[in-house]
Write a protein that holds these residues in place. Structure first.
Motif, PDB file in Angstrom:
ATOM      1  N   SER A   1       0.827  -1.207   0.000  1.00  0.00           N
ATOM      2  CA  SER A   1       0.000   0.000   0.000  1.00  0.00           C
ATOM      3  C   SER A   1       0.862   1.257   0.000  1.00  0.00           C
ATOM      4  O   SER A   1       2.083   1.199   0.152  1.00  0.00           O
ATOM      5  CB  SER A   1      -0.925   0.028   1.226  1.00  0.00           C
TER       6      SER A   1
ATOM      7  N   GLU B   1      -0.025   3.663   2.242  1.00  0.00           N
ATOM      8  CA  GLU B   1      -0.501   4.320   3.459  1.00  0.00           C
ATOM      9  C   GLU B   1       0.628   4.929   4.275  1.00  0.00           C
ATOM     10  O   GLU B   1       0.426   5.935   4.967  1.00  0.00           O
ATOM     11  CB  GLU B   1      -1.312   3.351   4.320  1.00  0.00           C
TER      12      GLU B   1
ATOM     13  N   CYS C   1      -4.539   7.567  10.674  1.00  0.00           N
ATOM     14  CA  CYS C   1      -3.628   6.440  10.466  1.00  0.00           C
ATOM     15  C   CYS C   1      -3.826   5.395  11.561  1.00  0.00           C
ATOM     16  O   CYS C   1      -3.940   5.752  12.735  1.00  0.00           O
ATOM     17  CB  CYS C   1      -2.200   6.950  10.467  1.00  0.00           C
ATOM     18  N   CYS C   2      -3.800   4.145  11.222  1.00  0.00           N
ATOM     19  CA  CYS C   2      -3.678   3.559   9.896  1.00  0.00           C
ATOM     20  C   CYS C   2      -4.596   2.344   9.839  1.00  0.00           C
ATOM     21  O   CYS C   2      -4.877   1.717  10.862  1.00  0.00           O
ATOM     22  CB  CYS C   2      -2.249   3.124   9.610  1.00  0.00           C
TER      23      CYS C   2
END
Length: 551
Positions: A229, A231, A242-243
């Motif tokens: 990802s 992220e 987050c997250c």
């Protein structure tokens, strides 16, 4: 043909017919160098580079390169292909005279591996950066049983006369094949490898920041997919909650794309556990991204992956680890964690584990960490550490990014200072004795001036290594592709790819930094993408093919 094989072939035939009926012309501009003849069916063979590591053990070793080590210094440019409106991504796959490669715009190409002409293109819904895996839906077979023809007996020949029998022409019917890859939205595709028609598309992960970076690995009738990802980058924004992303490993049916199982290194779903500095919720657990192609152990029916770190303060036992999962049901059989709480990110495993067999028959799993340490693990004893070696020289921090390569006796490890702590722009490559982990040689990266100027000029060797008998190839972020003697680490060939090229398809193209996927070597030709620079370096949009004297 077995009943299962017949059923898969019938299912594929239905998919191909349905896809052909619904196919629409691409919205992107057509390529200018279309091959004169349509693509023929293709079949898997020994002289190929299929997927990320060439084999399912991810050795990145080409035992039959059709080029001798003594000829490597004679390598010269054969042709260059420009990617349309795109930075480079992915790594070339070569199977049965066909070259398959992806681009960051989502366009996937099938080219003639000899001339670079274009057979077909396909535009995915999102950018693609994985290597492409080719699989057959059924074994290729003979068109007819072998027939032998004897010459007529001449007048006077005895009936007992011996005559040479000749084998009549034998046609091979190539089974339908598919090209498998993932995209930056967490989806996996299967295309008809001959025509580029979509057979199926499966959304493996629905998280808005999920992406597939590691190439899918095909084994028997299953496609094994890993999910990463973006992220970690999004978390730098203090207003981002987050997250919530968790990495995963999934198995799909290769014919239909149906999900067979999916395993998260972090089993617990995210929950709110606090408040961040901006007053928003802190969520977790999260992390454990898997960014590299999975490795198959056919002897033990295992699949191996390396995982990234946790994105929260909630501790997890299967992040920063090497995992062994059951091929059939995806259950984690063992996990070996190498956490470094003192250095965030340094403990991540961002490259594929390599399964290798020593001369005495003993097998080991070789895993490179972003800390710059290589671990040899025992697959028969729960990942017990057999040896570990810090590759970087003292005082020169450097980590392992996209991965080493292994021949029959040594492991070749490239170092990137961009993932070290503290970071630097230096790099290097080392050879380790596979049995003991002893460092046989280490060659620091040369430091030429970058063709684009001093800005973002790095000599880190982040790109995956490729090895053939006698020579290891390693790309640098400064744009140089170099070949090193496997005996002593001496540079035997050096080519600057960060420049403009006259391309066979008429696209204005130039090279740049060498990162992610390494060289692909088949039938005496070295293929490399130049210009992948997602984080640091110089972008480019060219695929290069090298051969002895450019012939």
């Amino acid at each position: 043909m077995r009943a299962g094989t017949k059923a898969r072939s019938a299912a594929l035939a239905a998919l191909v017919l349905a896809a052909a009926a619904q196919a629409e012309p691409s919205a992107a501009g057509p390529e200018k160098n279309i091959c004169a003849d349509a693509a023929s069916p293709l079949a898997l063979g020994s002289a190929q580079w299929n997927g990320w590591g060439r084999d399912v053990e991810n050795t990145r070793y080409q035992p039959e390169p059709a080029i001798r080590a003594t000829d490597v210094p004679k390598l010269a440019l054969k042709w260059a292909f420009g990617f349309q409106g795109s930075a480079v991504a992915g790594q070339p796959t070569v199977v049965d005279g066909r070259l398959f490669v992806a681009s960051s715009t989502g366009r996937v190409y099938s080219l003639d591996s000899k001339t670079g002409c274009t057979y077909w293109t396909f535009d995915a819904s999102a950018g693609t950066r994985t290597a492409i895996s080719i699989g057959e839906f059924a074994p290729s077979r003979s068109a007819a049983a072998p027939k032998y023809a004897a010459p007529r007996r001449k007048h006077g020949d005895s009936k007992k006369s011996k005559h040479k029998y000749t084998l009549a022409h034998l046609d091979i019917l190539k089974a339908p094949s598919a090209a498998f890859f993932g995209d930056d939205s967490g989806a996996v595709y299967a295309l008809d490898a001959q025509r580029g028609i979509l057979l199926w598309k499966t959304q493996v992960d629905s998280h808005p920041l999920a992406r597939i970076v590691g190439a899918p690995t095909l084994y028997h009738n299953r496609l094994f997919v890993v999910v990463s990802s973006n992220e970690q980058s999004a978390a730098s924004d203090s207003t981002y909650a987050c997250c919530t992303f968790r990495g995963s490993i999934a198995a799909l049916d290769m014919t239909t794309g149906h999900l067979l199982w999916k395993t998260y290194p972090i089993a617990e779903e995210p929950r709110s556990y606090g408040t961040n500095a901006a007053g928003g919720p802190e969520l977790g657990p999260a992390g454990g991204a898997v960014t590299a192609a999975p490795t198959i152990d056919s002897k033990r029916n295992m699949i191996y992956v390396g995982t990234g770190g946790s994105l929260t303060e909630i501790g997890q036992r299967q992040t920063d680890a090497v995992l062994a999962l059951d091929l059939i049901d995806g259950q984690v059989r063992w996990a070996k964690q190498f956490a470094r709480p003192d250095k965030t990110g340094a403990a991540e495993f961002g490259s594929s584990p390599i399964l290798r067999t020593l001369a005495d028959g003993k097998q080991m799993l070789l895993a490179g960490q972003k800390s710059g340490v290589v671990y040899a693990l025992d697959p028969d004893h729960g990942g017990e550490v057999l040896w570990q070696t810090k590759v970087a020289e003292d005082g020169v921090p450097g980590g392992i990014e996209w991965g080493p390569a292994a021949d029959h006796s040594k492991l070749y490890v490239a170092l990137s200072g961009l993932v070290a702590e503290p970071d630097n722009t230096a790099g290097g490559i080392a050879a380790l004795d596979m049995k003991t982990g002893t460092k046989r040689w280490y060659t620091p990266s040369p430091s030429p001036a970058c063709s684009w100027g001093p800005g973002a000029c790095s000599h880190a060797q982040a790109q995956a290594v490729t090895v053939v008998p006698g020579v290891a190839f390693s790309g640098s972020m400064d744009g140089h592709l170099r070949a090193y003697s496997t005996i002593n680490g001496k540079v035997v060939w050096d080519y600057e790819t960060a420049k403009e090229f006259l391309t066979i398809n008429g696209i204005k193209a130039s090279g740049g930094s060498l990162d992610q996927g390494g060289a692909t070597i088949v039938n005496g030709v070295v293929y490399i993408n130049s210009g992948y620079a997602q984080r640091y370096g110089q972008p480019g949009n060219v695929l290069l093919a090298f051969s002895v004297d450019g012939k």
